[in-house]
Design a protein around this motif. Structure first.
Motif, PDB file in Angstrom:
ATOM      1  N   LEU A   1      -5.043  18.531  -4.064  1.00 45.95           N
ATOM      2  CA  LEU A   1      -6.425  18.705  -4.511  1.00 45.95           C
ATOM      3  C   LEU A   1      -7.020  17.389  -5.010  1.00 45.95           C
ATOM      4  CD1 LEU A   1      -6.097  22.151  -6.323  1.00 45.95           C
ATOM      5  CD2 LEU A   1      -7.371  21.673  -4.229  1.00 45.95           C
ATOM      6  N   GLU A   2      -6.195  16.543  -5.595  1.00 41.82           N
ATOM      7  CA  GLU A   2      -6.670  15.227  -6.032  1.00 41.82           C
ATOM      8  C   GLU A   2      -7.051  14.373  -4.819  1.00 41.82           C
ATOM      9  OE1 GLU A   2      -5.272  11.269  -8.525  1.00 41.82           O
ATOM     10  OE2 GLU A   2      -3.803  12.829  -8.104  1.00 41.82           O
ATOM     11  N   LYS A   3      -6.200  14.387  -3.781  1.00 42.34           N
ATOM     12  CA  LYS A   3      -6.497  13.626  -2.557  1.00 42.34           C
ATOM     13  C   LYS A   3      -7.746  14.141  -1.866  1.00 42.34           C
ATOM     14  CE  LYS A   3      -1.725  12.372  -1.638  1.00 42.34           C
ATOM     15  NZ  LYS A   3      -0.552  12.640  -0.809  1.00 42.34           N
ATOM     16  N   ALA A   4      -8.024  15.440  -1.985  1.00 42.76           N
ATOM     17  CA  ALA A   4      -9.199  16.046  -1.374  1.00 42.76           C
ATOM     18  C   ALA A   4     -10.478  15.783  -2.184  1.00 42.76           C
ATOM     19  CB  ALA A   4      -8.990  17.550  -1.219  1.00 42.76           C
ATOM     20  N   GLY A   5     -10.332  15.180  -3.358  1.00 42.75           N
ATOM     21  CA  GLY A   5     -11.489  14.863  -4.180  1.00 42.75           C
ATOM     22  C   GLY A   5     -11.965  16.007  -5.060  1.00 42.75           C
ATOM     23  N   VAL A   6     -11.130  17.018  -5.252  1.00 41.67           N
ATOM     24  CA  VAL A   6     -11.494  18.170  -6.080  1.00 41.67           C
ATOM     25  C   VAL A   6     -11.113  17.936  -7.536  1.00 41.67           C
ATOM     26  CG1 VAL A   6     -11.091  20.646  -6.426  1.00 41.67           C
ATOM     27  CG2 VAL A   6     -11.252  19.722  -4.111  1.00 41.67           C
ATOM     28  N   LEU A   7      -9.971  17.282  -7.761  1.00 42.93           N
ATOM     29  CA  LEU A   7      -9.483  17.012  -9.114  1.00 42.93           C
ATOM     30  C   LEU A   7      -9.490  15.515  -9.391  1.00 42.93           C
ATOM     31  CD1 LEU A   7      -6.268  19.236  -9.283  1.00 42.93           C
ATOM     32  CD2 LEU A   7      -8.613  19.864  -9.845  1.00 42.93           C
ATOM     33  N   ASN A   8      -9.575  15.183 -10.659  1.00 48.73           N
ATOM     34  CA  ASN A   8      -9.432  13.804 -11.098  1.00 48.73           C
ATOM     35  C   ASN A   8      -8.202  13.732 -11.996  1.00 48.73           C
ATOM     36  OD1 ASN A   8     -10.124  11.060 -11.543  1.00 48.73           O
ATOM     37  ND2 ASN A   8     -10.933  11.639 -13.539  1.00 48.73           N
ATOM     38  N   ALA A   9      -7.335  12.765 -11.738  1.00 46.58           N
ATOM     39  CA  ALA A   9      -6.134  12.598 -12.552  1.00 46.58           C
ATOM     40  C   ALA A   9      -6.303  11.420 -13.489  1.00 46.58           C
ATOM     41  CB  ALA A   9      -4.914  12.385 -11.666  1.00 46.58           C
ATOM     42  N   THR A  10      -6.057  11.646 -14.768  1.00 45.58           N
ATOM     43  CA  THR A  10      -5.990  10.565 -15.738  1.00 45.58           C
ATOM     44  C   THR A  10      -4.571  10.026 -15.654  1.00 45.58           C
ATOM     45  OG1 THR A  10      -7.551  11.716 -17.150  1.00 45.58           O
ATOM     46  CG2 THR A  10      -6.244   9.965 -18.171  1.00 45.58           C
ATOM     47  N   LYS A  11      -4.428   8.730 -15.393  1.00 47.88           N
ATOM     48  CA  LYS A  11      -3.096   8.164 -15.151  1.00 47.88           C
ATOM     49  C   LYS A  11      -2.661   7.231 -16.275  1.00 47.88           C
ATOM     50  CE  LYS A  11      -3.572   8.722 -10.279  1.00 47.88           C
ATOM     51  NZ  LYS A  11      -3.310   8.311  -8.965  1.00 47.88           N
ATOM     52  N   LYS A  12      -1.358   7.228 -16.508  1.00 52.72           N
ATOM     53  CA  LYS A  12      -0.744   6.325 -17.474  1.00 52.72           C
ATOM     54  C   LYS A  12       0.472   5.727 -16.779  1.00 52.72           C
ATOM     55  CE  LYS A  12       1.087   6.225 -22.162  1.00 52.72           C
ATOM     56  NZ  LYS A  12       1.370   7.020 -23.360  1.00 52.72           N
ATOM     57  N   ASN A  13       0.544   4.407 -16.712  1.00 50.80           N
ATOM     58  CA  ASN A  13       1.615   3.705 -15.998  1.00 50.80           C
ATOM     59  C   ASN A  13       1.714   4.145 -14.538  1.00 50.80           C
ATOM     60  OD1 ASN A  13       2.319   2.323 -18.341  1.00 50.80           O
ATOM     61  ND2 ASN A  13       3.741   3.913 -18.978  1.00 50.80           N
ATOM     62  N   GLY A  14       0.561   4.439 -13.928  1.00 49.36           N
ATOM     63  CA  GLY A  14       0.523   4.812 -12.526  1.00 49.36           C
ATOM     64  C   GLY A  14       0.861   6.254 -12.218  1.00 49.36           C
TER      65      GLY A  14
END
Length: 76
Positions: free
Chosen positions: A47-60
């Motif tokens: 879903l993130e790759k499809a642009g539906v979700l946004n992931a907050t990342k820490k250390n990648g």
């Protein structure tokens, strides 16, 4: 069909509860994170790759997710 239901549950959970970690989202589904986190996480990455979700990342690595749009819940 099962994958559509899981995606729908992920999206509706994030819309209802706001920003959540993968483990927290799995708990809101009534599942044990130790057993089901990997499966749900795979769907969340899709879903993130499809642009539906946004992931907050820490250390990648994704730490928490938010829903980007206000969709029709089951329009996956």
């Amino acid at each position: 069909m099962l994958s559509s239901l899981i995606r729908c549950k992920i999206r509706s959970g994030l819309i209802r509860h706001g920003q959540l970690t993968c483990s927290d989202l799995v708990r809101t589904m009534g599942l044990d994170p130790a057993r089901h986190k990997g499966t749900i996480h795979g769907f969340m990455l899709d879903l993130e790759k499809a642009g539906v979700l946004n992931a907050t990342k820490k250390n990648g690595k994704p730490v928490s997710y938010t829903h980007l749009t206000l969709p029709t819940i089951c329009s996956v």
